[in-house]
Design a protein around this motif. Structure first.
Motif, PDB file in Angstrom:
ATOM      1  N   ALA B  15      -2.802   3.160  -7.768  1.00  0.00           N
ATOM      2  CA  ALA B  15      -3.361   2.628  -6.515  1.00  0.00           C
ATOM      3  C   ALA B  15      -2.815   3.408  -5.325  1.00  0.00           C
ATOM      4  N   MET B  16      -1.543   3.794  -5.389  1.00  0.00           N
ATOM      5  CA  MET B  16      -0.949   4.561  -4.298  1.00  0.00           C
ATOM      6  C   MET B  16      -1.566   5.962  -4.229  1.00  0.00           C
ATOM      7  N   ASP B  17      -1.782   6.563  -5.428  1.00  0.00           N
ATOM      8  CA  ASP B  17      -2.420   7.875  -5.473  1.00  0.00           C
ATOM      9  C   ASP B  17      -3.844   7.792  -4.916  1.00  0.00           C
ATOM     10  N   GLN B  19      -4.878   5.706  -2.774  1.00  0.00           N
ATOM     11  CA  GLN B  19      -4.773   5.554  -1.329  1.00  0.00           C
ATOM     12  C   GLN B  19      -4.550   6.916  -0.665  1.00  0.00           C
ATOM     13  N   ARG B  20      -3.817   7.777  -1.364  1.00  0.00           N
ATOM     14  CA  ARG B  20      -3.568   9.105  -0.810  1.00  0.00           C
ATOM     15  C   ARG B  20      -4.837   9.934  -0.769  1.00  0.00           C
ATOM     16  N   VAL B  21      -5.625   9.821  -1.821  1.00  0.00           N
ATOM     17  CA  VAL B  21      -6.898  10.552  -1.860  1.00  0.00           C
ATOM     18  C   VAL B  21      -7.813  10.040  -0.741  1.00  0.00           C
ATOM     19  N   VAL B  22      -7.835   8.700  -0.588  1.00  0.00           N
ATOM     20  CA  VAL B  22      -8.663   8.099   0.463  1.00  0.00           C
ATOM     21  C   VAL B  22      -8.173   8.575   1.843  1.00  0.00           C
ATOM     22  N   ALA B  23      -6.841   8.607   2.003  1.00  0.00           N
ATOM     23  CA  ALA B  23      -6.269   9.045   3.291  1.00  0.00           C
ATOM     24  C   ALA B  23      -6.658  10.492   3.571  1.00  0.00           C
ATOM     25  N   ASN B  24      -6.637  11.313   2.547  1.00  0.00           N
ATOM     26  CA  ASN B  24      -6.992  12.726   2.724  1.00  0.00           C
ATOM     27  C   ASN B  24      -8.467  12.861   3.079  1.00  0.00           C
ATOM     28  N   LEU B  26     -10.267  10.590   4.628  1.00  0.00           N
ATOM     29  CA  LEU B  26     -10.415  10.110   6.009  1.00  0.00           C
ATOM     30  C   LEU B  26      -9.898  11.140   7.003  1.00  0.00           C
ATOM     31  N   ALA B  27      -8.748  11.769   6.663  1.00  0.00           N
ATOM     32  CA  ALA B  27      -8.167  12.757   7.578  1.00  0.00           C
ATOM     33  C   ALA B  27      -9.115  13.926   7.765  1.00  0.00           C
ATOM     34  N   PHE B  39     -11.706   9.768  -6.835  1.00  0.00           N
ATOM     35  CA  PHE B  39     -10.535   9.447  -7.644  1.00  0.00           C
ATOM     36  C   PHE B  39     -10.963   8.484  -8.734  1.00  0.00           C
ATOM     37  N   MET B 217     -10.416   1.984   0.739  1.00  0.00           N
ATOM     38  CA  MET B 217      -9.042   1.841   1.198  1.00  0.00           C
ATOM     39  C   MET B 217      -8.554   0.409   0.980  1.00  0.00           C
ATOM     40  N   ALA B 220      -8.053  -0.340  -2.707  1.00  0.00           N
ATOM     41  CA  ALA B 220      -6.816   0.221  -3.248  1.00  0.00           C
ATOM     42  C   ALA B 220      -5.622  -0.618  -2.797  1.00  0.00           C
TER      43      ALA B 220
END
Lengths: 263, 248
Positions: B15-17, B19-24, B26-27, B39, B217, B220
């Motif tokens: 779930a954390m990974d 979230q990282r993919v989602v953050a990337n 979004l960024a 993911f 997001m 996750a």
């Protein structure tokens, strides 16, 4: 600890913040003569490879897909959009606009470095030289004799004037216009001036109208090429992108807080 | 201690990974030509004879979502947006082979090479970077042909100097490498696409759908919380077990 989603979201916030600054600068310069708007270029940051596709998952099998986690986004740079600004008639003799590519050259103090500008709001100094609003002399220098009347600057830069006692106009000189292989590579130093860099290539001097250089329009000024509507749309986009990235920060924060409290 | 917590832990990591993919994603919502990553979590089951238990979660990035994104007009003649599924071939930054991208904010560098906003050189039909003769002004035809005209001869017809290598990704494997560029895994090149068309004066943006990504997001986030709860529950179960066995 690998970069967490928190830091990835942070890069997004920083990039949008930088974009907002560029938009603000564009909007602030909407009335600046000859100003060219900047656009922000984004690029994704490096990826971290957690697992390589094809790596063994057991003794006999391999992972079909890898796990590459991105680390966010960065502002790669800004590029200057060199589209022509509107030419506004002013009626002023020494207001010059370039209709097409090219730059006027001005000697910047100290040291005589050459600055390039499209802001053609020139004036005469007390000694008769053509100078910018800051008092910097146009290059090559143009000297207007005292008492000269009806000064005409032709589209090719030829300057002629009527001097007292002469029926025929006197040729005073011809203005040169600089062009560059990559004008977007010029460095802005403020005060409407750009200076040459390794990326822009050296200045190629020539007369207006030659080799793709623009023609000089006397009595006109080039307005900035900032389009308010475009900037406002960009602004809203940057604002929303900033908001969703900040939402991401709070979501990850919630996750970590939850883990702290539950476990 | 129950092994349940390890199962839950792998799921929490996944779930954390995610979230990282989602953050990337979004960024990179404003990066031109960016293709969002997908993911996926697959269970890894531990088998013992007929018993199947302990499905550990294992996250994967299932490559990039190649869905088209919105195209915005920019008015810059060197900005190109590709139609259909075609990709532009760029020289890899390490000059080893080709990478592919939909990013089309092109410009001419001081060296005369046509590159994009990331500084990657555009490849021509011959697989080499396209160099514009000094001082020439260029325009791009709809099929990717680079037309250069000599400003000294304004009446001469623009000369075609090369054609941007536009490729067809259909039927070929394509994956994002660690350098964030799309390439054919294990080396190799995509076939050229003679029918590919581009629009100049417009730019294709990132295909990250922010609303959809925000839902991912939250998903996750909640999944992470549920798994934290499982671990907490496992702790309670453990305590209960120890309590039963305690000698009073």
């Amino acid at each position: 600890m690998p970069t967490s989603a928190l830091h990835v979201a942070r890069t997004g916030l920083e990039a949008q913040d930088a974009r907002m600054r560029v938009i603000a600068n564009n909007l602030a310069n909407i009335g600046t003569t000859g100003f060219k708007r900047d656009r922000v270029d984004f690029a994704s940051l490096a990826y971290q490879e957690q697992r390589v596709a094809g790596q063994a998952s057991t003794g006999q099998t391999a992972f079909a897909v890898g796990l590459n986690l991105g680390t966010g986004v960065q502002v790669q740079g800004t590029s200057r959009m060199s589209t022509q600004g509107t030419l506004n008639p002013t009626g002023n003799t020494f207001d010059l606009a370039l209709d097409g590519d090219g730059f006027f050259q001005v000697e910047l103090p100290p040291g005589g470095q050459i600055g390039f500008t499209r802001a053609g709001n020139f004036a005469l100094a007390n000694d008769g030289t053509l100078i910018t609003a800051q008092g910097y002399a146009l290059q090559p220098p143009l000297q207007v004799p005292a008492g000269a009347q009806s000064i005409t600057i032709a589209p090719d830069g030829t300057v002629s004037a009527l001097t007292p006692g002469n029926a025929e106009p006197t040729l005073l000189g011809q203005l040169t216009v600089a062009s560059f292989v990559n004008p977007a590579g010029l460095r802005a130093i403020g005060d409407n001036f750009l200076v040459e860099t390794a990326a822009s290539g050296p200045a190629e001097l020539g007369f207006a109208g030659e080799n793709g250089r623009g023609q000089i329009r006397q009595g006109m000024l080039e307005a900035s090429n900032v389009n308010v509507v475009e900037e406002l749309v960009e602004m809203i986009e940057a604002q929303r992108a900033y908001e969703i990235n900040s939402k991401m920060v709070s979501a990850v924060d919630e996750m970590l807080r939850n883990a702290n409290q539950t476990l | 201690m129950d092994r349940l917590i390890y199962t839950a832990m792998t799921a929490m990591n996944a779930a954390m990974d995610r979230q990282r993919v989602v953050a990337n994603n979004l960024a990179n919502a404003s990066t031109p030509g960016f293709r969002q990553e997908i993911f996926a979590v697959t269970p890894a089951t531990l088998k013992d004879g007929s018993l199947e238990a302990r499905a550990l979660a294992r996250g994967n990035v299932r490559g990039a979502d190649m869905a088209p994104a919105r195209v915005v007009p920019t008015g810059n003649p060197l900005d190109v947006a590709l139609e259909g599924k075609a990709l532009i071939a760029y020289q890899s930054p390490d000059r080893q082979g080709e990478i592919y991208s939909r990013r089309g904010d092109l410009r001419v560098a001081a060296s005369g090479v046509i590159e994009n906003g990331e500084g990657l050189a555009v490849l021509g039909e011959g697989g080499t970077p396209i160099t514009v003769p000094p001082g020439f002004s260029i325009s791009l035809a709809a099929d990717g042909t680079v037309l250069a005209s000599d400003p000294a001869a304004p009446n001469a017809a623009a000369e075609a100097i090369d054609r941007i290598r536009l490729v067809n990704p259909e039927g070929s494997p394509l994956a994002k490498g660690v350098d964030s560029f799309l390439k054919v895994p294990g080396g190799g090149v995509l076939p050229p696409d003679p029918t590919a068309r581009l629009t100049s004066g417009a730019l294709e943006m990132s295909n990250v759908e922010t609303a959809d990504t925000l839902v991912q997001m939250i998903e996750a986030q909640r999944a992470f919380e549920q798994r934290a709860k499982i671990i907490a529950t496992a702790g309670t179960l453990d305590e209960a077990g120890s309590g039963l066995m305690a000698l009073r």
